[in-house]
Design an enzyme around this catalytic site. Structure first.
Site, PDB file in Angstrom:
ATOM      1  N   ASN A   1       8.671   1.478  -5.626  1.00 58.30           N
ATOM      2  CA  ASN A   1       9.021   0.477  -4.615  1.00 58.30           C
ATOM      3  C   ASN A   1       8.570  -0.920  -5.042  1.00 58.30           C
ATOM      4  O   ASN A   1       9.287  -1.898  -4.882  1.00 58.30           O
ATOM      5  CB  ASN A   1       8.376   0.836  -3.273  1.00 58.30           C
ATOM      6  CG  ASN A   1       9.398   1.268  -2.237  1.00 58.30           C
ATOM      7  OD1 ASN A   1      10.594   1.175  -2.449  1.00 58.30           O
ATOM      8  ND2 ASN A   1       8.912   1.742  -1.110  1.00 58.30           N
TER       9      ASN A   1
ATOM     10  N   ASP B   1       6.887  15.811  -2.607  1.00 56.03           N
ATOM     11  CA  ASP B   1       6.567  14.385  -2.607  1.00 56.03           C
ATOM     12  C   ASP B   1       7.167  13.747  -3.858  1.00 56.03           C
ATOM     13  O   ASP B   1       7.100  14.319  -4.951  1.00 56.03           O
ATOM     14  CB  ASP B   1       5.044  14.195  -2.601  1.00 56.03           C
ATOM     15  CG  ASP B   1       4.662  12.743  -2.406  1.00 56.03           C
ATOM     16  OD1 ASP B   1       4.832  12.233  -1.294  1.00 56.03           O
ATOM     17  OD2 ASP B   1       4.189  12.112  -3.382  1.00 56.03           O
TER      18      ASP B   1
ATOM     19  N   GLU C   1       8.055   9.224   1.682  1.00 58.46           N
ATOM     20  CA  GLU C   1       8.743   9.872   0.548  1.00 58.46           C
ATOM     21  C   GLU C   1       8.455  11.366   0.488  1.00 58.46           C
ATOM     22  O   GLU C   1       8.671  12.008  -0.535  1.00 58.46           O
ATOM     23  CB  GLU C   1       8.333   9.197  -0.765  1.00 58.46           C
ATOM     24  CG  GLU C   1       6.910   9.437  -1.210  1.00 58.46           C
ATOM     25  CD  GLU C   1       5.893   8.485  -0.593  1.00 58.46           C
ATOM     26  OE1 GLU C   1       4.770   8.418  -1.121  1.00 58.46           O
ATOM     27  OE2 GLU C   1       6.208   7.808   0.409  1.00 58.46           O
TER      28      GLU C   1
ATOM     29  N   ASP D   1      14.814   2.922  -0.887  1.00 58.69           N
ATOM     30  CA  ASP D   1      15.572   3.665   0.130  1.00 58.69           C
ATOM     31  C   ASP D   1      16.692   4.473  -0.510  1.00 58.69           C
ATOM     32  O   ASP D   1      16.948   5.622  -0.119  1.00 58.69           O
ATOM     33  CB  ASP D   1      16.160   2.698   1.161  1.00 58.69           C
ATOM     34  CG  ASP D   1      15.118   2.147   2.122  1.00 58.69           C
ATOM     35  OD1 ASP D   1      13.984   2.670   2.116  1.00 58.69           O
ATOM     36  OD2 ASP D   1      15.431   1.203   2.868  1.00 58.69           O
TER      37      ASP D   1
END
Length: 325
Positions: A198, A190, A234, A207
């Site tokens: 983000n 992760d 993610e 992204d």
């Protein structure tokens, strides 16, 4: 059309206007018919072809498969159809002749049929059609099929395996490990503090970060039996058979370092201020595939609880000392 009208037509005239090649040879392979289509695509006039052995007409060799099929038809009077998949260009025929330019042979469909002449002599009819269009269509369909297959198994953002492919592959990997009694390692990964990344840098940057991490993880594996997949958001997962505990731990640290060394700035990730990953690893001989995956997920949770940017290893069974070997 009446029978009287049909008599006004010359069969040679008909053979010269149809859109396929026609060659008729006698029992000695001498050419009796050489229609306009063949003349056009071979560059050899009818006058230069008639009454000559077929093998001597072309300046380039005919394919061995065609010659063998022709020989069998002449000898055994059995029809032959050459496979377009195996024999694409049996005869030196071209779509067009242009001076000073390299020519590419036309793709052809060829059938050879034994026939009898008016004098009751054994002859063979060679029919040739241009299969370029159908082969191009076949290539397009194959290409589309491959694209659809890739789309069905590949994550569109990262170009690594998607969750659907992982689910199918994981079941097979577990079944194989159970049958062969070999260990299987699962790595759950992760990206740390990704929501904060983000929120601060934006979704486009997010992204891009996921792509870079995915590519880096993929570069670490080299065996055909290993896969890396995007598990969701993610999160990523790696499936690697035949890894004992020590090797699995070393590999988990290799993954962590590889992402750390990307040095992707992350101002809201304390204390490193760069993108890092947490890794949960489980290794064992599975009896139940869910247990192996759940243990790896539990290990990932522990890695995040203990500060992130690290890996935690959990064996499938606490008594699996053989994994230390």
């Amino acid at each position: 059309m009446s029978e009287l009208a049909i008599k006004h037509f010359d069969m040679e005239d008909i053979s010269n206007v149809i859109n396929l090649g026609l060659i008729v040879i006698d029992a000695d392979s001498r050419i009796l018919l050489w229609n306009n289509w063949i003349a056009k695509h071979s560059g050899i006039n009818e006058a230069d072809a008639l009454n000559r052995p077929l093998e001597q007409v072309f300046s380039e060799p005919m394919s061995p498969a065609f010659l063998s099929a022709l020989k069998n038809t002449l000898a055994h009077r059995l029809p032959v159809v050459l496979s377009t998949a195996l024999h694409r260009t049996p005869l030196p025929l071209y779509n067009a002749f242009e001076k000073n330019q390299q020519q590419t042979r036309m793709y052809q469909s060829i059938s050879i049929t034994p026939i009898q002449s008016r004098r009751d002599e054994s002859c063979s009819l060679i029919q040739v059609t241009d299969s370029s269009t159908s082969i191009k269509r076949e290539k397009i369909l194959r290409s589309h099929s491959e694209i659809l297959k890739k789309e069905a198994t590949t994550d569109s953002l990262t170009d690594i395996c998607n969750r659907r492919f992982f689910d199918a592959h994981y079941k097979m990997a577990v079944a194989d490990a159970k049958r062969q009694k070999h260990c299987l390692s699962i790595f759950m990964i992760d990206i740390d503090f990704f929501k904060a990344y983000n929120d601060y840098y934006g979704h486009i940057a997010g992204d891009n970060a996921i792509r870079l991490v995915a590519e880096t993880l993929k570069l670490q594996i080299s065996r055909a039996t290993d896969i890396v997949a995007r598990y969701g958001g993610e999160e990523f997962v790696l499936v690697m058979p035949y890894l004992p505990q020590k090797i699995a731990e070393q590999f988990a640290e290799k993954l962590r370092k590889a992402v750390f060394n990307l040095a992707i700035p992350h101002i809201n990730s304390d204390p490193f201020h760069r993108i890092t990953i947490s890794v949960g690893v489980c290794t064992g001989i599975p009896k139940n595939g869910d247990n192996l995956l759940n243990k790896a997920d539990a290990a990932l949770y522990q890695a995040k609880q203990k500060g992130r940017n690290q890996f935690i290893f959990l064996p499938l069974c606490e008594t699996e000392e053989y994994l230390e070997q």
